[in-house]
Scaffold this motif. Structure first.
Motif, PDB file in Angstrom:
ATOM      1  N   PRO A   1       0.712  -1.093  -0.195  1.00  0.00           N
ATOM      2  CA  PRO A   1      -0.057   0.015   0.056  1.00  0.00           C
ATOM      3  C   PRO A   1       0.763   1.136  -0.029  1.00  0.00           C
ATOM      4  CG  PRO A   1      -0.871  -1.632   1.650  1.00  0.00           C
ATOM      5  CD  PRO A   1       0.322  -2.139   1.130  1.00  0.00           C
ATOM      6  N   LEU A   2       1.965   1.103   0.291  1.00  0.00           N
ATOM      7  CA  LEU A   2       3.079   2.265   0.404  1.00  0.00           C
ATOM      8  C   LEU A   2       2.873   2.999  -0.912  1.00  0.00           C
ATOM      9  CD1 LEU A   2       5.875   1.094   2.707  1.00  0.00           C
ATOM     10  CD2 LEU A   2       4.589   3.250   2.944  1.00  0.00           C
ATOM     11  N   TYR A   3       3.025   1.994  -2.036  1.00  0.00           N
ATOM     12  CA  TYR A   3       3.337   2.479  -3.327  1.00  0.00           C
ATOM     13  C   TYR A   3       2.544   2.259  -4.520  1.00  0.00           C
ATOM     14  CZ  TYR A   3       5.371  -1.906  -3.211  1.00  0.00           C
ATOM     15  OH  TYR A   3       5.863  -3.403  -2.898  1.00  0.00           O
ATOM     16  N   SER A   4       1.229   1.274  -4.026  1.00  0.00           N
ATOM     17  CA  SER A   4       0.533   0.970  -5.185  1.00  0.00           C
ATOM     18  C   SER A   4      -0.427   1.910  -5.913  1.00  0.00           C
ATOM     19  CB  SER A   4      -0.350  -0.595  -4.618  1.00  0.00           C
ATOM     20  OG  SER A   4       0.595  -1.479  -4.231  1.00  0.00           O
ATOM     21  N   VAL A   5      -1.118   2.373  -4.782  1.00  0.00           N
ATOM     22  CA  VAL A   5      -2.187   3.445  -5.142  1.00  0.00           C
ATOM     23  C   VAL A   5      -1.761   4.740  -5.702  1.00  0.00           C
ATOM     24  CG1 VAL A   5      -4.336   5.027  -4.139  1.00  0.00           C
ATOM     25  CG2 VAL A   5      -3.814   2.598  -3.261  1.00  0.00           C
ATOM     26  N   LYS A   6      -0.484   5.075  -5.124  1.00  0.00           N
ATOM     27  CA  LYS A   6       0.201   6.201  -5.623  1.00  0.00           C
ATOM     28  C   LYS A   6       0.583   6.153  -7.223  1.00  0.00           C
ATOM     29  CE  LYS A   6       4.528   7.074  -4.295  1.00  0.00           C
ATOM     30  NZ  LYS A   6       5.714   7.342  -3.506  1.00  0.00           N
ATOM     31  N   THR A   7       1.117   4.905  -7.569  1.00  0.00           N
ATOM     32  CA  THR A   7       1.936   4.344  -8.684  1.00  0.00           C
ATOM     33  C   THR A   7       0.513   4.584  -9.659  1.00  0.00           C
ATOM     34  OG1 THR A   7       3.289   3.362  -7.805  1.00  0.00           O
ATOM     35  CG2 THR A   7       2.886   3.016 -10.022  1.00  0.00           C
ATOM     36  N   VAL A   8      -0.659   4.010  -9.636  1.00  0.00           N
ATOM     37  CA  VAL A   8      -1.872   4.046 -10.151  1.00  0.00           C
ATOM     38  C   VAL A   8      -2.359   5.460 -10.572  1.00  0.00           C
ATOM     39  CG1 VAL A   8      -4.417   3.196 -10.616  1.00  0.00           C
ATOM     40  CG2 VAL A   8      -2.783   1.568  -9.453  1.00  0.00           C
ATOM     41  N   PHE A   9      -2.326   6.170  -9.848  1.00  0.00           N
ATOM     42  CA  PHE A   9      -2.790   7.630 -10.226  1.00  0.00           C
ATOM     43  C   PHE A   9      -1.793   8.541 -10.673  1.00  0.00           C
ATOM     44  CE2 PHE A   9      -6.342   5.978  -7.510  1.00  0.00           C
ATOM     45  CZ  PHE A   9      -7.296   6.296  -8.090  1.00  0.00           C
ATOM     46  N   THR A  10      -0.425   8.044 -10.855  1.00  0.00           N
ATOM     47  CA  THR A  10       0.235   9.028 -11.114  1.00  0.00           C
ATOM     48  C   THR A  10       1.290   8.348 -12.515  1.00  0.00           C
ATOM     49  OG1 THR A  10       2.123   7.956  -9.988  1.00  0.00           O
ATOM     50  CG2 THR A  10       1.059  10.084  -9.178  1.00  0.00           C
ATOM     51  N   VAL A  11       0.819   7.192 -12.868  1.00  0.00           N
ATOM     52  CA  VAL A  11       1.521   6.512 -13.964  1.00  0.00           C
ATOM     53  C   VAL A  11       1.124   7.195 -15.204  1.00  0.00           C
ATOM     54  CG1 VAL A  11      -0.303   4.871 -14.386  1.00  0.00           C
ATOM     55  CG2 VAL A  11       1.875   4.241 -15.076  1.00  0.00           C
TER      56      VAL A  11
ATOM     57  N   GLY B   1       1.774   9.864 -16.519  1.00  0.00           N
ATOM     58  CA  GLY B   1       1.458  11.296 -16.569  1.00  0.00           C
ATOM     59  C   GLY B   1      -0.022  11.853 -15.804  1.00  0.00           C
ATOM     60  N   GLY B   2      -0.373  10.928 -15.015  1.00  0.00           N
ATOM     61  CA  GLY B   2      -1.812  10.838 -14.407  1.00  0.00           C
ATOM     62  C   GLY B   2      -2.994  10.575 -15.331  1.00  0.00           C
ATOM     63  N   VAL B   3      -3.227   9.715 -16.190  1.00  0.00           N
ATOM     64  CA  VAL B   3      -4.228   9.287 -17.121  1.00  0.00           C
ATOM     65  C   VAL B   3      -5.145   8.814 -16.377  1.00  0.00           C
ATOM     66  CG1 VAL B   3      -3.393   7.035 -17.341  1.00  0.00           C
ATOM     67  CG2 VAL B   3      -4.707   7.915 -19.151  1.00  0.00           C
ATOM     68  N   VAL B   4      -4.856   8.167 -15.025  1.00  0.00           N
ATOM     69  CA  VAL B   4      -6.091   7.630 -14.405  1.00  0.00           C
ATOM     70  C   VAL B   4      -6.349   8.695 -13.290  1.00  0.00           C
ATOM     71  CG1 VAL B   4      -6.761   6.094 -12.533  1.00  0.00           C
ATOM     72  CG2 VAL B   4      -5.111   5.317 -14.193  1.00  0.00           C
ATOM     73  N   GLN B   5      -7.676   9.378 -13.371  1.00  0.00           N
ATOM     74  CA  GLN B   5      -8.144  10.662 -12.825  1.00  0.00           C
ATOM     75  C   GLN B   5      -8.750  10.131 -11.374  1.00  0.00           C
ATOM     76  OE1 GLN B   5      -7.750  13.472 -14.244  1.00  0.00           O
ATOM     77  NE2 GLN B   5      -6.547  12.484 -15.501  1.00  0.00           N
TER      78      GLN B   5
ATOM     79  N   GLY C   1      -8.885   1.834 -22.604  1.00  0.00           N
ATOM     80  CA  GLY C   1      -7.263   2.395 -22.656  1.00  0.00           C
ATOM     81  C   GLY C   1      -6.687   2.833 -21.131  1.00  0.00           C
ATOM     82  N   ILE C   2      -7.517   3.368 -20.578  1.00  0.00           N
ATOM     83  CA  ILE C   2      -7.078   3.879 -19.234  1.00  0.00           C
ATOM     84  C   ILE C   2      -6.988   2.845 -18.303  1.00  0.00           C
ATOM     85  CG2 ILE C   2      -7.617   5.098 -17.183  1.00  0.00           C
ATOM     86  CD1 ILE C   2      -9.166   7.177 -18.894  1.00  0.00           C
ATOM     87  N   ALA C   3      -7.552   1.822 -18.274  1.00  0.00           N
ATOM     88  CA  ALA C   3      -7.654   0.563 -17.344  1.00  0.00           C
ATOM     89  C   ALA C   3      -6.487  -0.194 -17.898  1.00  0.00           C
ATOM     90  CB  ALA C   3      -8.962  -0.204 -17.772  1.00  0.00           C
ATOM     91  N   PHE C   4      -6.246  -0.323 -18.861  1.00  0.00           N
ATOM     92  CA  PHE C   4      -5.058  -1.042 -19.386  1.00  0.00           C
ATOM     93  C   PHE C   4      -3.864  -0.453 -18.861  1.00  0.00           C
ATOM     94  CE2 PHE C   4      -1.488  -2.084 -22.493  1.00  0.00           C
ATOM     95  CZ  PHE C   4      -1.716  -3.410 -22.510  1.00  0.00           C
ATOM     96  N   VAL C   5      -3.539   0.849 -18.770  1.00  0.00           N
ATOM     97  CA  VAL C   5      -2.545   1.521 -18.109  1.00  0.00           C
ATOM     98  C   VAL C   5      -2.424   1.271 -16.638  1.00  0.00           C
ATOM     99  CG1 VAL C   5      -1.431   3.839 -17.732  1.00  0.00           C
ATOM    100  CG2 VAL C   5      -2.235   3.147 -20.076  1.00  0.00           C
ATOM    101  N   ALA C   6      -3.814   1.254 -16.212  1.00  0.00           N
ATOM    102  CA  ALA C   6      -3.772   1.238 -14.657  1.00  0.00           C
ATOM    103  C   ALA C   6      -3.327  -0.127 -14.428  1.00  0.00           C
ATOM    104  CB  ALA C   6      -5.266   1.382 -14.333  1.00  0.00           C
ATOM    105  N   GLY C   7      -3.766  -1.221 -14.863  1.00  0.00           N
ATOM    106  CA  GLY C   7      -3.336  -2.523 -14.787  1.00  0.00           C
ATOM    107  C   GLY C   7      -1.846  -2.820 -14.663  1.00  0.00           C
ATOM    108  N   GLY C   8      -0.973  -2.192 -15.416  1.00  0.00           N
ATOM    109  CA  GLY C   8       0.385  -2.074 -15.147  1.00  0.00           C
ATOM    110  C   GLY C   8       0.838  -1.821 -13.777  1.00  0.00           C
ATOM    111  N   ALA C   9      -0.247  -1.007 -13.050  1.00  0.00           N
ATOM    112  CA  ALA C   9       0.476  -0.542 -11.595  1.00  0.00           C
ATOM    113  C   ALA C   9      -0.563  -1.232 -10.640  1.00  0.00           C
ATOM    114  CB  ALA C   9       0.088   0.886 -11.398  1.00  0.00           C
TER     115      ALA C   9
END
Length: 643
Positions: A42-52, A54-58, A229-237
């Protein structure tokens, strides 16, 4: 495959019948060793999702609910369903891990079947991928914790990387002392950690309980369907939330199924879910917190203590990865995929606490380089994912074969489980392929080097053993020459270590040729690794007397499991207890030491792989040390072998 043993295997295999008090102690130990990696995600998972990217996940309701739902279902399907409830049924004499699973699966497949060789190949690839992840995980874990200092005081940002480097260096420099001291603190520290992250998440959830709706899979499905598209990027995090999931299975032999299951269901899983829900709720109410949602769950006065606790937890997580690398390397070596390595036992009572210097320093250099080059947990997290999702797919494949051949599962069950896991893990793997040119190549490159090294060593050893056998000549010819050669018989017992039962040990023939003597008792001993973790004492020794009794030559085969130490004198003591006329405490040991030379010939290996094999051979452990032979009674007889 991360983790290390804090209890003996003999104890762990009895956990099903142990008292509740003993099982509680094992459950406490499992919290640190087994769940260190996944517990600090949890230290980095959520942060990475929303910043990967350039912040495509809003930070809007659709994305937040969708991502939070993905966290829940990835944990539920991969960890709970796959590892805790299903894969841990593949019990290889109490041991787990991808190599152990491959060895277990191969038992149920006919030797001549095409799948027989492929199964072990999948295990080797899985182990190689694990080594690739082992370099990234300590770096990303420690950096994610230390970066909390920036919230305590902005001026501390310049000290994040140096402090991380100091922590990593200290961790690796103290490995030779063992994990006893750290091990005693594993459980209690992680209990405090899991309770803390659960409380922080629960407080935020109570403030806005609507986030609990994310438990419904409809939010994850809607997120994927409406924004593919956004979900695909989010899946990587999103895959970061299952960092270290393989440890649940890899450490089964150290703690047993029930302690691991209890720790997961009663503390770890609820704590992780509450924290992920809490971070999702915080981001919905305060979108500006996406970069530090974990630490911002805590009030200002509690952030420095939380950074300290997080650093302790990530050191524990890193320790489990390092120890897991030691265990994986030893399994690979015992199964014949790595050369003999110097292994030091660091615990007086814990069989699994080992230290392998070569693995330790290789990991240290890799982790430190990553720390200095990437300089942030966010950039390190981008490189993570490809190797671990590849390991997931390999483990699923191996287990399905095992379930079909050994457990005799019906076809409908295999299809149902395979469909669910292949869809989820396949999507995560596909999502992580976009990282390939953004750092994702690094763990794959490390895995590729390790995989090539393991397969090269396996093939090279077969070539060398076949060529060596031709050079040495049949043992029966030596016996015939010895009868007619008037060798002088000298008193005492000679033990010759040799890899097969057909050819003559070089040390034996050379000793006879130069000294014209043969000992009163001659034992030719070979060690054979078994595809099980441990071999019972009564199954350790196989005796085969060669020729007539007057020849005084006896062949012994010592069987060792891939977690057993190949202690030849100890094996010979077992032989003595079973009636073999040998005294290993007075015998002299003779070892053939081969020096490989490149003769420019092609003997089944291309030159680059031949050079790699020769380099690995030159750096292998000294046979006398590896087989625990007494130095004062061991004779090394050298010979050169041209390849």
């Amino acid at each position: 495959m991360s983790g290390t043993a804090t209890t003996s295997v003999a104890e762990a295999t009895k956990t099903e019948t142990q008292t509740p008090h003993k099982r509680g102690a094992l459950t406490l130990g499992a919290l640190g060793v087994v769940f260190g990696d996944i517990g600090t995600s949890p230290l980095y998972s959520v942060k990475t999702v929303f910043t990967v990217d350039g912040g495509v996940v809003q930070a809007n309701p659709v994305d937040v609910y969708g991502v939070t739902s993905c966290f829940f279902w990835v944990l539920a399907l991969i960890v709970t369903l796959k590892y805790v409830m299903v894969v841990m049924q593949a019990d290889n004499d109490g041991e787990g891990g991808v190599l152990s699973l491959a060895a277990l699966t191969r038992k149920g497949v006919p030797t001549r079947a095409k799948r027989w060789g492929l199964i072990m190949m999948l295990g080797v690839i899985g182990a190689a991928l694990f080594f690739g992840d082992s370099v990234i995980t300590p770096a990303v874990s420690v950096m994610s914790a230390v970066e909390g200092l920036e919230l305590v005081h902005p001026g501390l940002a310049a000290y994040v990387v140096p402090l991380g480097a100091v922590i990593i260096t200290t961790l690796f420099l103290t490995q030779h002392k063992g994990t006893d001291l750290v091990g005693k603190a594993f459980g209690p520290v992680m209990v405090v950690w899991f309770v803390m992250i659960a409380v922080l998440g629960a407080i935020q959830v109570v403030r806005d309980p609507h986030i609990l709706k994310a438990v419904s899979p409809t939010y994850a499905v809607a997120f994927i369907v409406e924004h593919p598209g956004i979900a695909f990027v989010a899946g990587g995090a999103v895959v970061l939330c299952v960092t270290g999931a393989e440890a649940l299975y890899a450490d089964m032999g150290h703690f047993g199924r029930k302690p691991i299951n209890q720790a997961w269901f009663f503390l770890v899983f609820p704590s992780l879910l509450l924290n992920y829900m809490g971070q999702g709720s915080l981001i919905l109410g305060h979108p500006e917190t996406v970069n530090d949602s974990f630490y911002l769950l805590a009030p200002g006065w509690a952030r420095l203590p939380l950074v300290i606790l997080a650093t302790m937890a990530t050191v524990i997580a890193s320790q489990s990865v390092i120890s897991g690398a030691f265990s994986a390397a030893r399994q690979a070596e015992r199964l014949g995929y790595l050369p003999h390595m110097t292994v030091r036992h660091t615990g007086q009572h814990e069989e699994g606490q080992i230290y392998i210097p070569s693995v330790n320093w290789a990991l240290f250099i890799g982790v430190l380089v990553l720390l200095v080059v990437f300089r942030s947990s966010e950039r390190l997290a981008i490189a993570y994912g490809l190797a671990v999702t590849g390991t997931f797919l390999l483990t699923t494949t191996l287990f399905l074969v095992y379930a079909h051949t050994k457990l005799r599962w019906p076809l409908w069950r295999l299809i149902a489980l395979g469909t669910v896991l292949y869809v989820v893990e396949g999507l995560l793997f596909a999502a992580n392929t976009v990282k390939l040119f953004h750092g994702g190549w690094l763990p794959l490159a490390i895995a590729g080097i390790m995989g090539a090294s393991m397969l090269t060593w396996r093939k090279g050893r077969r070539i060398v053993m076949a060529y060596q056998s031709d050079v040495e000549g049949p043992l029966t010819d030596f016996i015939r020459r010895a009868r007619n050669g008037h060798l002088n018989e000298v008193p005492g017992t000679a033990v010759y270590l040799h890899p097969n039962t057909v050819s003559t040990p070089l040390a034996l023939s050379e000793n006879a040729r130069f000294n014209r003597v043969i000992h009163e008792k001659v034992f030719i001993v070979r060690t054979v690794p078994a595809y099980v973790p441990h071999v019972a004492p009564q199954d350790t020794v196989t005796v085969d007397r060669t020729g007539a009794d007057s020849d005084h030559i006896t062949q012994l085969t010592l069987h060792f499991g891939f977690l057993d130490d190949p202690d030849v004198p100890a094996g010979l003591r077992i032989a003595r207890d079973h009636g073999v006329d040998i005294d290993p405490d007075t015998a002299r040991y003779f070892v053939s030491e081969l020096t490989l030379l490149d003769a420019g010939r092609y003997r089944g290996m291309r030159k680059p792989f031949k050079l790699l094999f020769m380099a690995m051979s030159h750096n292998a452990a000294v046979p006398a040390d590896y087989y625990r032979l007494p130095r004062e009674r061991t004779v090394m007889i050298g010979a050169q072998l041209e390849l």
